[in-house]
Design an enzyme around this catalytic site. Structure first.
Site, PDB file in Angstrom:
ATOM      1  N   LYS A  49     -13.675  -0.531  15.634  1.00 15.79           N
ATOM      2  CA  LYS A  49     -12.321  -1.070  15.773  1.00 15.79           C
ATOM      3  C   LYS A  49     -11.803  -0.888  17.196  1.00 15.79           C
ATOM      4  O   LYS A  49     -11.119  -1.767  17.745  1.00 15.79           O
ATOM      5  CB  LYS A  49     -11.377  -0.379  14.788  1.00 15.79           C
ATOM      6  CG  LYS A  49     -11.594  -0.776  13.338  1.00 15.79           C
ATOM      7  CD  LYS A  49     -10.596  -0.073  12.426  1.00 15.79           C
ATOM      8  CE  LYS A  49     -10.807  -0.487  10.972  1.00 15.79           C
ATOM      9  NZ  LYS A  49      -9.857   0.208  10.065  1.00 15.79           N
ATOM     10  N   ASN A 104       0.842  -1.194   0.000  1.00 14.68           N
ATOM     11  CA  ASN A 104       0.000   0.000   0.000  1.00 14.68           C
ATOM     12  C   ASN A 104       0.878   1.245   0.000  1.00 14.68           C
ATOM     13  O   ASN A 104       2.106   1.146  -0.052  1.00 14.68           O
ATOM     14  CB  ASN A 104      -0.971  -0.008   1.186  1.00 14.68           C
ATOM     15  CG  ASN A 104      -0.252  -0.124   2.510  1.00 14.68           C
ATOM     16  OD1 ASN A 104       0.536   0.739   2.889  1.00 14.68           O
ATOM     17  ND2 ASN A 104      -0.519  -1.215   3.238  1.00 14.68           N
ATOM     18  N   LYS A 136     -10.797  -4.390  19.018  1.00 17.11           N
ATOM     19  CA  LYS A 136      -9.361  -4.654  19.229  1.00 17.11           C
ATOM     20  C   LYS A 136      -8.928  -4.393  20.671  1.00 17.11           C
ATOM     21  O   LYS A 136      -7.725  -4.453  20.973  1.00 17.11           O
ATOM     22  CB  LYS A 136      -8.536  -3.815  18.254  1.00 17.11           C
ATOM     23  CG  LYS A 136      -8.855  -4.114  16.788  1.00 17.11           C
ATOM     24  CD  LYS A 136      -8.109  -3.170  15.846  1.00 17.11           C
ATOM     25  CE  LYS A 136      -8.673  -3.216  14.436  1.00 17.11           C
ATOM     26  NZ  LYS A 136      -8.285  -4.398  13.681  1.00 17.11           N
ATOM     27  N   LYS A 141       9.046 -15.986 -11.204  1.00 13.39           N
ATOM     28  CA  LYS A 141       8.349 -14.884 -11.839  1.00 13.39           C
ATOM     29  C   LYS A 141       7.254 -15.405 -12.764  1.00 13.39           C
ATOM     30  O   LYS A 141       7.489 -16.268 -13.616  1.00 13.39           O
ATOM     31  CB  LYS A 141       9.341 -14.028 -12.631  1.00 13.39           C
ATOM     32  CG  LYS A 141       8.700 -12.834 -13.313  1.00 13.39           C
ATOM     33  CD  LYS A 141       9.728 -12.017 -14.079  1.00 13.39           C
ATOM     34  CE  LYS A 141       9.073 -10.827 -14.781  1.00 13.39           C
ATOM     35  NZ  LYS A 141      10.057 -10.026 -15.538  1.00 13.39           N
ATOM     36  N   PHE A 174      -4.770   2.934  14.784  1.00 19.78           N
ATOM     37  CA  PHE A 174      -5.155   3.897  13.760  1.00 19.78           C
ATOM     38  C   PHE A 174      -6.292   3.300  12.937  1.00 19.78           C
ATOM     39  O   PHE A 174      -6.324   2.095  12.680  1.00 19.78           O
ATOM     40  CB  PHE A 174      -3.970   4.236  12.858  1.00 19.78           C
ATOM     41  CG  PHE A 174      -3.081   5.309  13.412  1.00 19.78           C
ATOM     42  CD1 PHE A 174      -3.053   6.574  12.845  1.00 19.78           C
ATOM     43  CD2 PHE A 174      -2.286   5.054  14.520  1.00 19.78           C
ATOM     44  CE1 PHE A 174      -2.240   7.565  13.366  1.00 19.78           C
ATOM     45  CE2 PHE A 174      -1.475   6.040  15.041  1.00 19.78           C
ATOM     46  CZ  PHE A 174      -1.448   7.298  14.461  1.00 19.78           C
ATOM     47  N   ASP A 225      -3.748  -6.298   4.595  1.00 21.55           N
ATOM     48  CA  ASP A 225      -4.842  -7.096   5.160  1.00 21.55           C
ATOM     49  C   ASP A 225      -4.940  -8.476   4.529  1.00 21.55           C
ATOM     50  O   ASP A 225      -5.489  -9.399   5.134  1.00 21.55           O
ATOM     51  CB  ASP A 225      -6.171  -6.360   4.972  1.00 21.55           C
ATOM     52  CG  ASP A 225      -6.245  -5.082   5.776  1.00 21.55           C
ATOM     53  OD1 ASP A 225      -5.815  -5.114   6.946  1.00 21.55           O
ATOM     54  OD2 ASP A 225      -6.705  -4.059   5.249  1.00 21.55           O
TER      55      ASP A 225
END
Length: 397
Positions: free
Chosen positions: A335, A209, A339, A289, A321, A279
């Site tokens: 969350k 990301n 958590k 490859k 976060f 995730d």
């Protein structure tokens, strides 16, 4: 330590200018970045090359000197500075600052800055005691300028009296007090995760990301500045590991990060999950490859690191976060509960000035006791201290 702090040092034309070399040296050794602005008269006492060698930055001199990149220099310096220190500050410079005269680089930078401003006067006793100088210094104090009083002693002119610039170590100690936050994390170990993890697709490709690691590194640096022993577990980042962290552990995949974090949790007092772990991962990565003209990939869920920590954290404080694109507060609250976290930092990554790979953020801080504080756009370094203050407040909750 002053890592990540920016000091703009103005040097004016007095014999005490040679002492400013030691000020630069001491600040750099403490980790500060120092930009020196010299007046034309200052160059009669010390060469710009001396300050450039000590600071490792080009000295800013004239208003119209030729430059290879474009910016409005006095404005950019003013915005960059955490503190603007003028040492030595002559009677002439003090008069300019008090009366708003802006006829050179230093005086224009002085007017443009919004940071803490400090002057260390240095001049003949008669000049220091003159009514005009006294009124100008009083006016600066009324405006919030910090004046580091000169000492008494034998002056360069041979006279004996008040007017000697304070010693460099005294000036640096005062600057450190200004820049150094309260060391309210002394004796605590803070574990911070930062950056992006990578999941292998084949021998050369990964899924990841846009996380830059800037927020995590800002928190790590701020926690260390506040006295903490900081352990940074990080994935791919576009910024270097802060110099003042005690330990840095580089990882690649989300599972690698999970294992590294769980190994550090027992010795930690506070865990801040600022990383953006992937995730999902490929169910069966390819070893070589891929050269197929078409490709179908099957992914499976990665372990939830924050949740794993929340289940074993005990009395430790956990900060998570919640980067969202919609239903920001609803998702962040979910969350926070799921958590077992103490604090959730929620930010909408679609908002201008927030999100990945920028130097600013826009956040809402939610706590397990139901409080909510919204913060507008600000540097990530500033938000880092706000988050850490929220942690200290949670101990008293």
């Amino acid at each position: 330590m002053l890592y990540g702090k920016n000091v703009v040092l103005g040097v004016t034309g007095g014999i005490a200018a040679y002492k400013s070399c030691e000020i630069v040296s001491r600040l750099v050794k403490l980790g500060a970045n120092v930009d020196v602005v010299m007046t034309q008269h200052a160059e009669e006492f010390v060469t710009p090359l001396t300050f450039e060698t000590l600071s490792r930055n080009a000295v800013v001199r004239g208003m119209f000197e030729e430059r290879k990149e474009f910016d409005v220099r006095h404005v950019s310096l003013a915005k960059k500075a955490d503190v603007l220190l003028v040492a030595p500050a002559t009677a002439n410079a003090i008069a300019k600052f008090a009366q708003g005269i802006a006829d050179d680089m230093l005086s224009t930078t002085w007017l443009a800055t919004k940071c803490v401003r400090v002057v260390a006067p240095a001049m003949n006793t008669a000049m220091y005691e003159d009514e005009a100088t006294a009124e100008n210094l009083a006016l600066l104090r009324e405006r919030g300028v910090i004046v580091i009083e000169p000492a008494s002693g034998r002056l360069a002119c041979g006279d004996f009296g008040k007017g000697k610039m304070a010693e460099p170590y005294e000036i640096v100690e005062r600057i450190t007090e200004i820049l150094q936050p309260v060391r309210d994390f002394e004796g605590k170990t803070v574990l911070v995760t930062s950056g992006a993890t990578e999941e292998y697709i084949d021998g050369v490709r990964v899924i990841t990301n846009h996380s830059s690691g800037k927020m995590g590194c800002a928190i790590a640096r701020a926690a260390a500045n506040r006295g903490a022993t900081v352990v940074l577990v990080h994935g791919k980042m576009s910024v270097p590991v802060p110099e003042n962290v005690a330990k840095a552990v580089a990882v690649a995949t989300t599972e690698d990060m999970l294992n590294a974090v769980l190994a550090e949790v027992p010795a930690s007092d506070v865990i801040v999950m600022a990383a953006a772990p992937a995730d999902y991962k490929l169910k069966t990565p390819f070893t070589s490859k891929i050269k197929s003209p078409t490709l179908t990939l099957e992914f499976c869920k990665n372990p939830d690191i924050a949740k794993a920590v929340g289940e074993i954290k005990g009395d430790r404080k956990l900060v998570i976060f919640s980067a969202e694109t919609d239903d920001l507060i609803k998702n962040a609250k979910a969350k926070l509960a799921a958590k077992h976290a103490d604090i959730a930092v929620a930010n909408d990554v679609t908002v201008k000035g927030a999100g990945f790979d920028v130097d600013t953020n826009v956040a809402t801080i939610l706590t397990a006791d139901g409080s909510r504080k919204d913060f507008g756009i600000m540097p990530k370094s500033e938000l880092a201290d706000i988050i850490l203050t929220a942690v200290t407040e949670s101990y008293g909750a």
